[in-house]
Motif scaffolding. Structure first.
Motif, PDB file in Angstrom:
ATOM      1  N   LYS A  84       0.844  -1.203   0.000  1.00 26.89           N
ATOM      2  CA  LYS A  84       0.000   0.000   0.000  1.00 26.89           C
ATOM      3  C   LYS A  84       0.874   1.246   0.000  1.00 26.89           C
ATOM      4  CE  LYS A  84      -4.271  -1.661   1.931  1.00 26.89           C
ATOM      5  NZ  LYS A  84      -5.447  -1.254   2.662  1.00 26.89           N
ATOM      6  N   VAL A  85       0.297   2.342  -0.440  1.00 31.10           N
ATOM      7  CA  VAL A  85       1.019   3.608  -0.500  1.00 31.10           C
ATOM      8  C   VAL A  85       0.908   4.332   0.840  1.00 31.10           C
ATOM      9  CG1 VAL A  85       1.195   5.852  -1.644  1.00 31.10           C
ATOM     10  CG2 VAL A  85       0.520   3.834  -2.964  1.00 31.10           C
ATOM     11  N   TYR A  86       2.058   4.537   1.452  1.00 27.47           N
ATOM     12  CA  TYR A  86       2.153   5.328   2.679  1.00 27.47           C
ATOM     13  C   TYR A  86       3.345   6.258   2.554  1.00 27.47           C
ATOM     14  CZ  TYR A  86      -1.223   2.135   4.740  1.00 27.47           C
ATOM     15  OH  TYR A  86      -2.351   1.400   4.996  1.00 27.47           O
ATOM     16  N   PHE A  87       3.577   7.025   3.584  1.00 28.03           N
ATOM     17  CA  PHE A  87       4.688   7.968   3.612  1.00 28.03           C
ATOM     18  C   PHE A  87       5.999   7.229   3.325  1.00 28.03           C
ATOM     19  CE2 PHE A  87       7.983  10.484   5.638  1.00 28.03           C
ATOM     20  CZ  PHE A  87       7.669  11.761   5.187  1.00 28.03           C
ATOM     21  N   GLY A  88       6.819   7.802   2.450  1.00 28.80           N
ATOM     22  CA  GLY A  88       8.106   7.211   2.106  1.00 28.80           C
ATOM     23  C   GLY A  88       8.065   6.273   0.920  1.00 28.80           C
ATOM     24  N   ALA A  89       6.879   5.988   0.411  1.00 26.49           N
ATOM     25  CA  ALA A  89       6.735   5.041  -0.704  1.00 26.49           C
ATOM     26  C   ALA A  89       7.217   5.644  -2.017  1.00 26.49           C
ATOM     27  CB  ALA A  89       5.280   4.620  -0.863  1.00 26.49           C
ATOM     28  N   TRP A  90       7.800   4.784  -2.837  1.00 28.39           N
ATOM     29  CA  TRP A  90       8.031   5.087  -4.244  1.00 28.39           C
ATOM     30  C   TRP A  90       6.826   4.504  -4.983  1.00 28.39           C
ATOM     31  CZ3 TRP A  90      11.629   8.029  -6.521  1.00 28.39           C
ATOM     32  CH2 TRP A  90      12.786   8.340  -5.806  1.00 28.39           C
ATOM     33  N   VAL A  91       6.218   5.304  -5.846  1.00 26.73           N
ATOM     34  CA  VAL A  91       5.014   4.870  -6.553  1.00 26.73           C
ATOM     35  C   VAL A  91       5.195   5.151  -8.047  1.00 26.73           C
ATOM     36  CG1 VAL A  91       2.505   5.096  -6.693  1.00 26.73           C
ATOM     37  CG2 VAL A  91       3.665   5.566  -4.538  1.00 26.73           C
ATOM     38  N   GLU A  92       4.957   4.128  -8.844  1.00 30.17           N
ATOM     39  CA  GLU A  92       4.949   4.317 -10.295  1.00 30.17           C
ATOM     40  C   GLU A  92       3.496   4.379 -10.735  1.00 30.17           C
ATOM     41  OE1 GLU A  92       7.313   1.196 -12.032  1.00 30.17           O
ATOM     42  OE2 GLU A  92       9.176   2.126 -11.350  1.00 30.17           O
ATOM     43  N   ALA A 128      -4.135  11.749  -2.634  1.00 31.52           N
ATOM     44  CA  ALA A 128      -4.989  10.826  -3.400  1.00 31.52           C
ATOM     45  C   ALA A 128      -4.416   9.406  -3.397  1.00 31.52           C
ATOM     46  CB  ALA A 128      -5.153  11.323  -4.824  1.00 31.52           C
ATOM     47  N   LEU A 129      -3.104   9.284  -3.372  1.00 34.20           N
ATOM     48  CA  LEU A 129      -2.453   7.974  -3.446  1.00 34.20           C
ATOM     49  C   LEU A 129      -2.431   7.218  -2.114  1.00 34.20           C
ATOM     50  CD1 LEU A 129       0.598   8.916  -5.697  1.00 34.20           C
ATOM     51  CD2 LEU A 129      -1.265   7.365  -6.321  1.00 34.20           C
ATOM     52  N   LEU A 130      -2.497   7.938  -1.003  1.00 31.35           N
ATOM     53  CA  LEU A 130      -2.368   7.299   0.310  1.00 31.35           C
ATOM     54  C   LEU A 130      -3.362   6.157   0.507  1.00 31.35           C
ATOM     55  CD1 LEU A 130      -1.658  10.313   2.694  1.00 31.35           C
ATOM     56  CD2 LEU A 130      -0.052   8.564   1.912  1.00 31.35           C
ATOM     57  N   SER A 131      -2.865   5.053   1.017  1.00 32.33           N
ATOM     58  CA  SER A 131      -3.628   3.828   1.336  1.00 32.33           C
ATOM     59  C   SER A 131      -4.052   3.030   0.111  1.00 32.33           C
ATOM     60  CB  SER A 131      -4.859   4.136   2.191  1.00 32.33           C
ATOM     61  OG  SER A 131      -4.462   4.732   3.395  1.00 32.33           O
ATOM     62  N   LYS A 132      -3.675   3.469  -1.077  1.00 31.56           N
ATOM     63  CA  LYS A 132      -4.057   2.740  -2.287  1.00 31.56           C
ATOM     64  C   LYS A 132      -3.079   1.592  -2.543  1.00 31.56           C
ATOM     65  CE  LYS A 132      -7.505   5.448  -3.404  1.00 31.56           C
ATOM     66  NZ  LYS A 132      -7.950   6.042  -2.185  1.00 31.56           N
ATOM     67  N   GLN A 133      -3.482   0.687  -3.467  1.00 30.01           N
ATOM     68  CA  GLN A 133      -2.696  -0.496  -3.797  1.00 30.01           C
ATOM     69  C   GLN A 133      -2.423  -0.534  -5.303  1.00 30.01           C
ATOM     70  OE1 GLN A 133      -4.132  -4.155  -1.690  1.00 30.01           O
ATOM     71  NE2 GLN A 133      -5.956  -2.881  -1.401  1.00 30.01           N
ATOM     72  N   VAL A 134      -1.550  -1.460  -5.712  1.00 35.04           N
ATOM     73  CA  VAL A 134      -1.274  -1.660  -7.127  1.00 35.04           C
ATOM     74  C   VAL A 134      -2.585  -1.978  -7.843  1.00 35.04           C
ATOM     75  CG1 VAL A 134      -0.096  -3.151  -8.797  1.00 35.04           C
ATOM     76  CG2 VAL A 134       1.105  -2.390  -6.750  1.00 35.04           C
ATOM     77  N   ASN A 135      -2.742  -1.426  -9.032  1.00 32.52           N
ATOM     78  CA  ASN A 135      -3.921  -1.552  -9.903  1.00 32.52           C
ATOM     79  C   ASN A 135      -5.092  -0.674  -9.478  1.00 32.52           C
ATOM     80  OD1 ASN A 135      -2.612  -3.389 -11.628  1.00 32.52           O
ATOM     81  ND2 ASN A 135      -3.236  -5.107 -10.344  1.00 32.52           N
ATOM     82  N   ASP A 136      -4.955   0.066  -8.371  1.00 32.82           N
ATOM     83  CA  ASP A 136      -6.010   1.012  -8.007  1.00 32.82           C
ATOM     84  C   ASP A 136      -5.943   2.217  -8.941  1.00 32.82           C
ATOM     85  OD1 ASP A 136      -6.918  -0.511  -5.925  1.00 32.82           O
ATOM     86  OD2 ASP A 136      -6.160   0.775  -4.328  1.00 32.82           O
TER      87      ASP A 136
END
Length: 164
Positions: A84-92, A128-136
């Motif tokens: 899941k996306v939290y603080f410190g995450a790298w997100v593509e 908007a990204l916080l707490s989301k998962q891959v494919n969300d």
């Protein structure tokens, strides 16, 4: 109001900057100010005025960093964050046009180095990204309107765990 969160690497950079300013730059500039002052008439002494101004700038930054470091809360990676996306995450992320971005959600104090992939936890896209998962799919409201983004991957720099 800006958040007080920071990654361990961001905190380490601020501490290093404070140490450098206090133990290296400030003593060097102080020597220059004292030398320029010893030359006599300060009213037309450009070296004195320039270095005195530089010393004030260094002192302001030292005061700011000293206070800010006391307020900051270091957020380390925790295994519960995986997936899941939290603080410190790298997100593509990718939009419907195929445009891709690789972003890292960090504290506002980590944006100072103008890293093109760092975004503040306080930004609309990070929220908007916080707490989301891959494919969300996430919808982000920007000054140009609403945009849809799809999360392709999420990963964390696990070397930051407890300062490893």
């Amino acid at each position: 109001m800006k958040s007080n969160l920071i990654t361990r690497s961001g905190h380490d950079k601020l501490v290093a900057e404070l140490q450098h300013l206090w133990h290296e730059e400030r003593p060097e500039v102080t020597k220059k100010v004292n030398w320029a002052a010893s030359l006599g008439d300060r009213s037309e002494n450009a070296d004195y005025h320039y270095n005195k101004q530089l010393l004030r700038k260094i002192d302001r930054r030292v005061r700011y960093l000293g206070k800010r470091l006391e307020e900051l809360k270091i957020i380390d990676f925790s295994p519960e964050q995986d997936g899941k996306v939290y603080f410190g995450a790298w997100v593509e992320i990718e939009n419907e046009l195929g445009e891709q971005k690789k972003l890292r959600i960090v504290g506002v104090d980590e944006i100072y180095d103008h890293h093109p992939q760092h975004i503040s936890i306080d930004s609309p896209i990070a929220r908007a990204l916080l707490s989301k998962q891959v494919n969300d799919e996430v919808e982000v409201t920007t000054p140009l309107g609403k945009k849809q983004w799809y999360i392709n991957s999420i990963f964390y720099d696990k070397s930051e765990v407890l300062g490893n």
